[in-house]
Design a protein around this motif. Structure first.
Motif: not given
Length: 309
Positions: A62-69, A112-120, A146-150
């Motif tokens: 979620l919010g996966g700009h650049r595709g690293h996550l 509808s989803l099993d896993l949601v991840c978000s990075a920064l 799972l998420a990482a936020l500043l």
């Protein structure tokens, strides 16, 4: 959305965020390593996911700009299918982006989803409690978030230098650095959104630069420059920037003269409730009292088989 939600003040210019993020992606193609912060957060989330002894059918970056996550999720081996969802259409700079959505209002169907991840990304939404509630709703029972936020003291050195310099030179200071929530507050938001087994912890990353200008250039290249709605519409004067650079060097430099920039990366995890999950004991359900335990300890101390000094 409740009446209280509609009255929530907006902090961020989300349209500006989308434009800056798209430009940052284009720049990153010609400047390898400029997205080091995002890569660091994504790698950490990938390691956390790999440690989970579960397999997830459908995962969303979620919010996966650049595709690293998305790459980190795939590399963990814990997801059968990974979708990248972001604010703008896929193009040459964003290969592999599957869905165009606003992560402030995730449009996924319930359960509808099993896993949601978000990075920064989620620290830049205007209604984080609402976004977390929507994510919780979109997860199937026993689904994982799972998420990482500043958060925390992120960029406190830059905020300090800019505020002091602008006050000295101009007699007033406009907001230049976004406010960040602390770890405890973010953990409480997970509970409020209805997540089970919520966990919040922080990893402090200190990056060193030769000058404040190097830090500011990196923030702009990341698409992370000031995007507050209440930001000043005119750029800082050369006099303010020069004074801020001196203050930064005076107050936030190491003995070798290089300055420090703090990034507090808060990691969040929570599960959609399910009957199989561990539950806290109900008050009064314990079978042994504290008094009994203390009495047993005292009895062992007086055991005649032990020698006294």
């Amino acid at each position: 959305m409740s009446a209280s939600d509609t009255s929530r003040p907006e902090l961020f210019d989300r349209a500006l965020l989308a434009r800056r993020r798209a430009r940052a992606l284009a720049r990153a193609n010609g400047a390898p390593g400029i997205d080091f912060l995002l890569a660091h957060a994504a790698a950490d989330l990938g390691e956390r996911l790999a440690a989970v002894s579960r397999q997830f059918a459908v995962a969303v970056d979620l919010g996966g700009h650049r595709g690293h996550l998305a790459h980190a999720i795939a590399a963990s081996g814990r997801a059968d299918h990974v979708l990248r969802a972001d604010l703008f259409l896929a193009d040459a700079a964003t290969p592999g982006c599957d869905l165009v959505i606003d992560d402030e209002l995730p449009p996924f169907a319930g359960a509808s989803l099993d896993l949601v991840c978000s990075a920064l990304s989620l620290h830049l939404v205007n209604d984080l409690p609402g976004a977390l509630a929507q994510i919780r709703r979109a997860l199937k029972p026993d689904g994982l978030f799972l998420a990482a936020l500043l958060g925390g003291d992120t960029l406190f050195e830059l905020k300090d230098a800019l505020m002091r310099a602008e006050m000295e030179v101009s007699g007033g200071a406009a907001p230049r650095v976004a406010p960040f929530a602390d770890t405890r507050a973010l953990g409480a938001l997970l509970q409020r959104a209805g997540f089970a087994l919520p966990v919040a912890d922080v990893d402090r990353l200190t990056v060193r630069y030769d000058t404040m200008g190097g830090l500011v250039d990196d923030l702009r290249a990341m698409g992370a420059a000031n995007m507050l709605l209440e930001r000043a519409r005119t750029p800082l004067s050369r006099a303010v920037l020069a004074r801020a650079s001196r203050i930064y060097a005076e107050r936030h430099a190491d003995p070798d003269g290089r300055i420090r920039a703090t990034f507090d990366i808060v990691s969040l995890s929570g599960w959609a409730p399910h009957e199989s999950q561990q539950k806290p004991l109900k008050p009064g359900s314990a079978r042994a009292s504290l008094a009994d335990a203390l009495a047993d300890i005292e009895h062992k101390k007086k055991d005649p088989g032990e020698r006294s000094s």
